[in-house]
Design a protein around this motif. Structure first.
Motif, short mmCIF file in Angstrom:
data_model
loop_
_atom_site.label_atom_id
_atom_site.label_comp_id
_atom_site.label_asym_id
_atom_site.label_seq_id
_atom_site.Cartn_x
_atom_site.Cartn_y
_atom_site.Cartn_z
N ALA A 184 33.64 41.18 49.38
CA ALA A 184 32.90 42.21 49.65
C ALA A 184 31.63 41.78 50.49
O ALA A 184 31.49 41.41 51.65
N HIS B 126 40.75 40.99 44.45
CA HIS B 126 41.77 40.98 43.86
C HIS B 126 43.05 40.94 44.22
O HIS B 126 43.27 41.92 45.01
N ARG C 90 47.08 60.36 45.05
CA ARG C 90 46.44 59.94 46.37
C ARG C 90 47.21 59.36 47.54
O ARG C 90 46.11 59.25 48.52
N CYS D 142 37.95 46.55 50.06
CA CYS D 142 37.57 46.65 49.31
C CYS D 142 39.09 47.90 49.00
O CYS D 142 39.17 49.63 48.62
N ASP E 29 40.21 42.85 49.36
CA ASP E 29 39.90 43.21 48.18
C ASP E 29 39.66 41.44 47.57
O ASP E 29 39.98 41.34 47.85
C1 LIG Z 1 38.07 52.70 43.76
S1 LIG Z 1 39.13 51.14 43.95
C2 LIG Z 1 39.34 51.86 46.18
C3 LIG Z 1 40.16 51.42 46.28
C4 LIG Z 1 40.90 51.42 47.50
N1 LIG Z 1 39.77 51.72 48.80
C5 LIG Z 1 41.83 53.46 47.83
O1 LIG Z 1 40.77 54.10 48.37
O2 LIG Z 1 42.62 53.49 47.12
C6 LIG Z 1 37.80 50.19 44.53
C7 LIG Z 1 38.27 48.84 45.19
O3 LIG Z 1 37.66 47.66 45.56
C8 LIG Z 1 37.30 46.32 45.28
N2 LIG Z 1 36.37 45.64 44.64
C9 LIG Z 1 35.65 45.33 44.24
N3 LIG Z 1 34.82 44.96 44.01
C10 LIG Z 1 34.78 43.80 45.31
C11 LIG Z 1 34.22 43.45 45.44
N4 LIG Z 1 33.23 42.28 44.98
N5 LIG Z 1 34.52 42.46 46.41
C12 LIG Z 1 35.63 43.16 47.00
N6 LIG Z 1 36.86 44.53 46.78
C13 LIG Z 1 36.29 44.79 45.59
C14 LIG Z 1 38.72 46.61 42.90
O4 LIG Z 1 39.30 45.82 43.53
C15 LIG Z 1 39.19 48.28 43.97
O5 LIG Z 1 40.32 47.95 44.77
#
Ligand SMILES: C[S@@+](CC[C@H](N)C(=O)[O-])C[C@H]1O[C@@H](n2cnc3c(N)ncnc32)[C@H](O)[C@@H]1O
Length: 248
Positions: A96, A71, A22, A48, A69
């Motif tokens: 977010a 986390h 990726r 995110c 993000d």
């Molecule tokens: C499917 S991953 C994709 C991450 C990144 N966009 C990528 O392309 O690799 C989704 C991400 O959303 C973050 N996430 C989940 N809930 C969130 C929230 N409420 N606020 C901010 N980030 C969040 C997770 O920690 C995770 O890193």
């Protein structure tokens, strides 16, 4: 705890979610996609951002990049990758649904199906509202996700993905008459198996377009992949782009 708050899901399944393949593909897309070719020095928000799969190549392109993000542990990993790549990005721990930087960005990105996580539809809209508020006039939001149309050709029997030292079994279940889906992941390494699941809204292009327009985006367009192909029967994903008016 809601599923997206569970760090074990994101870090435990890193080998699939944030794989080297990726990272390689994201770096390629950032340098070649006509959809990600922004004016030099553009201010880009990666909503995110996770471990920075897109944040890092965007910063390497010279964009003034901010990754947000939920986390902090994932952001710490992003910081290490930035340092290794000798690029700078601002990394902010925030939800977010809450992060807004009024008028601070030319581009907001929401990549790799990082949208539709919240049970209350109003909270998903809030993520789009925050993107809109965070854009300068003439700015753009790009959301990249598996839509109803693209998911329909992908969902089916469980899939197995090999990871270093084991495998991940992924099973998708469509819920509530194609309103949401659940993905169950089981990681098998040696004699141990770990299970996680996520439940997410799945949108058609029409539904997501309505949401974009509801929060104020104009000139909303859909694309079927990063090469800018149309969103038709050959689409592999839904990439939706909306603009904030020049005079907003
Ligand atoms: C499917 S991953 C994709 C991450 C990144 N966009 C990528 O392309 O690799 C989704 C991400 O959303 C973050 N996430 C989940 N809930 C969130 C929230 N409420 N606020 C901010 N980030 C969040 C997770 O920690 C995770 O890193």
């Amino acid at each position: 705890m809601d599923w997206y708050e569970d760090l074990n899901l994101w870090s435990g399944f890193s080998a699939v979610l944030f794989s080297p393949e990726r990272e390689r593909r994201a770096a390629e897309v950032v340098t070649t996609s006509p959809l990600l070719a922004f004016p030099a020095g553009s201010r880009v928000l990666d909503q995110c951002c996770g471990v920075g799969v897109y944040t890092v190549p965007l910063a390497a392109q010279g964009y003034r990049t901010t990754g947000v993000d939920l986390h902090s542990e994932l952001l710490e990993r992003a910081a290490v990758v930035c340092a290794d790549a000798k690029v700078e990005a601002a990394l902010v721990q925030a939800d977010a649904r809450e992060y807004v930087a009024p008028g601070a960005f030319d581009v907001v990105l929401n990549m790799y199906t990082s949208f539709g996580y919240f049970e209350d539809p109003e909270e998903n809209l809030q993520v789009l509202r925050n993107a809109y508020e965070s854009l300068a006039p003439d700015g753009q939001l790009i959301v990249d996700l598996l839509s109803k149309e693209t998911y329909a050709s992908w969902v089916g029997p469980p899939k197995i993905v090999d990871i270093p030292g084991g495998m991940v079994v992924m099973r998708d279940t469509i819920l509530d008459d194609w309103t949401r889906y659940r993905t169950d992941w089981t990681m098998v390494r040696g004699n141990t198996a770990e299970h996680s699941s996520l439940t997410c809204y799945v949108y058609s292009a029409r539904e997501l377009r309505d949401m974009f327009q509801q929060v104020g985006f104009e000139e909303v367009e859909c694309f079927g992949d990063w090469d800018g192909r149309p969103y038709d029967g050959g689409a592999t994903r839904l990439i939706m782009r909306g603009k904030k008016a020049r005079t907003a």
